[in-house]
Design a protein around this motif. Structure first.
Motif, short mmCIF file in Angstrom:
data_model
loop_
_atom_site.label_atom_id
_atom_site.label_comp_id
_atom_site.label_asym_id
_atom_site.label_seq_id
_atom_site.Cartn_x
_atom_site.Cartn_y
_atom_site.Cartn_z
N ARG A 103 1.15 -1.04 -0.23
CA ARG A 103 0.25 0.07 -0.43
C ARG A 103 0.77 1.48 -0.06
NH1 ARG A 103 -5.50 -1.26 1.84
NH2 ARG A 103 -6.57 0.01 1.31
N MET A 104 0.42 2.07 -0.41
CA MET A 104 1.49 3.77 -0.90
C MET A 104 0.84 4.11 0.39
SD MET A 104 3.71 5.45 -2.35
CE MET A 104 3.72 4.54 -3.75
N VAL A 105 2.14 4.88 0.66
CA VAL A 105 2.17 5.90 1.90
C VAL A 105 3.19 7.01 1.18
CG1 VAL A 105 2.99 6.26 4.44
CG2 VAL A 105 2.45 3.79 3.32
N MET A 106 2.75 8.10 2.01
CA MET A 106 3.12 9.36 1.30
C MET A 106 3.61 10.34 2.56
SD MET A 106 2.10 12.52 -1.35
CE MET A 106 2.00 11.01 -2.92
N LYS A 107 4.45 10.67 2.68
CA LYS A 107 5.15 11.54 3.86
C LYS A 107 4.85 13.11 3.04
CE LYS A 107 8.26 9.59 6.15
NZ LYS A 107 6.92 8.46 7.17
N ILE A 108 4.63 14.32 3.46
CA ILE A 108 3.95 14.88 2.71
C ILE A 108 4.33 16.32 3.75
CG2 ILE A 108 2.13 14.93 1.91
CD1 ILE A 108 -0.14 16.20 3.30
N VAL A 115 3.81 28.79 8.67
CA VAL A 115 3.17 27.47 9.42
C VAL A 115 4.12 26.69 8.35
CG1 VAL A 115 1.03 25.77 9.30
CG2 VAL A 115 0.87 28.39 9.95
N SER A 116 4.78 25.60 9.45
CA SER A 116 5.46 24.42 8.46
C SER A 116 4.48 23.11 9.19
CB SER A 116 6.51 23.81 8.88
OG SER A 116 7.26 23.43 8.25
N GLU A 117 4.04 22.29 8.55
CA GLU A 117 3.07 21.26 8.97
C GLU A 117 3.88 19.90 8.33
OE1 GLU A 117 0.85 20.44 11.28
OE2 GLU A 117 0.01 21.87 11.45
N MET A 118 3.97 18.91 8.94
CA MET A 118 4.10 17.63 7.95
C MET A 118 3.14 16.56 8.52
SD MET A 118 8.54 17.31 9.18
CE MET A 118 8.75 15.77 8.12
N ALA A 119 2.81 15.52 7.69
CA ALA A 119 2.37 14.80 7.69
C ALA A 119 2.08 13.60 6.64
CB ALA A 119 0.66 15.57 7.29
N GLN A 120 1.69 12.19 7.18
CA GLN A 120 1.55 10.91 6.56
C GLN A 120 0.33 11.07 5.98
OE1 GLN A 120 4.20 7.61 7.65
NE2 GLN A 120 2.84 7.01 7.28
N VAL A 121 0.71 10.52 4.86
CA VAL A 121 -0.98 9.86 4.29
C VAL A 121 -0.72 8.29 3.51
CG1 VAL A 121 -1.94 10.24 2.13
CG2 VAL A 121 -0.80 12.39 2.82
N ASP A 122 -1.88 7.91 4.39
CA ASP A 122 -1.69 6.91 4.72
C ASP A 122 -2.79 5.76 3.77
OD1 ASP A 122 -3.08 6.89 6.76
OD2 ASP A 122 -1.34 6.07 8.39
N ASN A 123 -3.97 6.37 3.97
CA ASN A 123 -4.99 6.09 3.27
C ASN A 123 -4.98 6.46 1.88
OD1 ASN A 123 -4.94 9.04 2.80
ND2 ASN A 123 -7.08 9.27 3.14
N PHE A 124 -4.64 6.02 1.24
CA PHE A 124 -4.28 5.86 -0.54
C PHE A 124 -5.14 4.28 -0.40
CE2 PHE A 124 -0.77 8.79 -0.39
CZ PHE A 124 -1.39 9.13 -1.78
N PRO A 125 -5.69 4.05 -1.64
CA PRO A 125 -7.06 2.89 -1.66
C PRO A 125 -5.68 1.85 -2.05
CG PRO A 125 -7.27 4.73 -3.66
CD PRO A 125 -6.25 5.08 -2.59
N ALA A 126 -6.19 0.62 -2.09
CA ALA A 126 -4.75 -0.31 -2.81
C ALA A 126 -4.68 -0.69 -3.81
CB ALA A 126 -5.87 -2.44 -2.33
N GLY A 127 -3.93 -0.90 -4.92
CA GLY A 127 -3.33 -1.25 -6.32
C GLY A 127 -2.55 0.63 -6.58
N ILE A 128 -2.89 1.83 -5.77
CA ILE A 128 -2.16 2.87 -5.89
C ILE A 128 0.14 2.29 -5.72
CG2 ILE A 128 -1.85 5.02 -6.18
CD1 ILE A 128 -4.41 4.71 -6.69
#
Length: 133
Positions: free
Chosen positions: A104-109, A120-133
């Motif tokens: 599953r894809m995970v992206m740090k933003i 403002v400086s913000e960091m987060a992780q996107v871990d709700n990508f659908p399967a198969g991306i």
């Protein structure tokens, strides 16, 4: 996009949408579409919306993906996101993920911007990508 967007429902092109980030009045939505003949490739159209009563300026968005994948980042349509959701900024990413079927894809933003006199400086992780991306 419309009332039915989200939860995997999309247009006939297999479009998928997720909310990648929602905090401090900033909403980032990813609309994804697979390349028709190469399932490793996904185009991500990011839409940035500002729900604050003041504009967000000097907006910079950065993203990183795991080593097995590659991300091509195109410049954003603007660096100012208008106040009160009165307009959006868009940015296109092209993702190449040879392990799309296994992992599953995970992206740090990371995003930086000026809002209401504050930087403002913000960091987060996107871990709700659908399967198969």
């Amino acid at each position: 996009a419309g009332a039915g967007a989200g939860a995997g429902a999309g247009a006939g092109d297999g479009g998928m949408s997720i909310v990648a980030y929602s905090k401090n009045g900033i909403l980032i939505k990813f609309d994804m579409s697979k390349h028709p003949s190469n399932p490793q490739l996904t185009q991500i159209n990011a839409t940035y919306t500002n729900n604050n009563p003041f504009p967000v300026s000097s907006f910079v968005f950065q993203a990183a993906v795991p080593k097995h994948a590659k991300l091509q980042v195109n410049p954003p349509s603007a660096s100012v996101i208008p106040a009160s959701a009165s307009g959006t900024v868009t940015q296109v990413f092209r993702l190449s993920n040879p392990m799309y079927a296994e992992k599953r894809m995970v992206m740090k933003i990371k995003m930086e911007y000026d809002a209401n006199g504050n930087h403002v400086s913000e960091m987060a992780q996107v871990d709700n990508f659908p399967a198969g991306i």
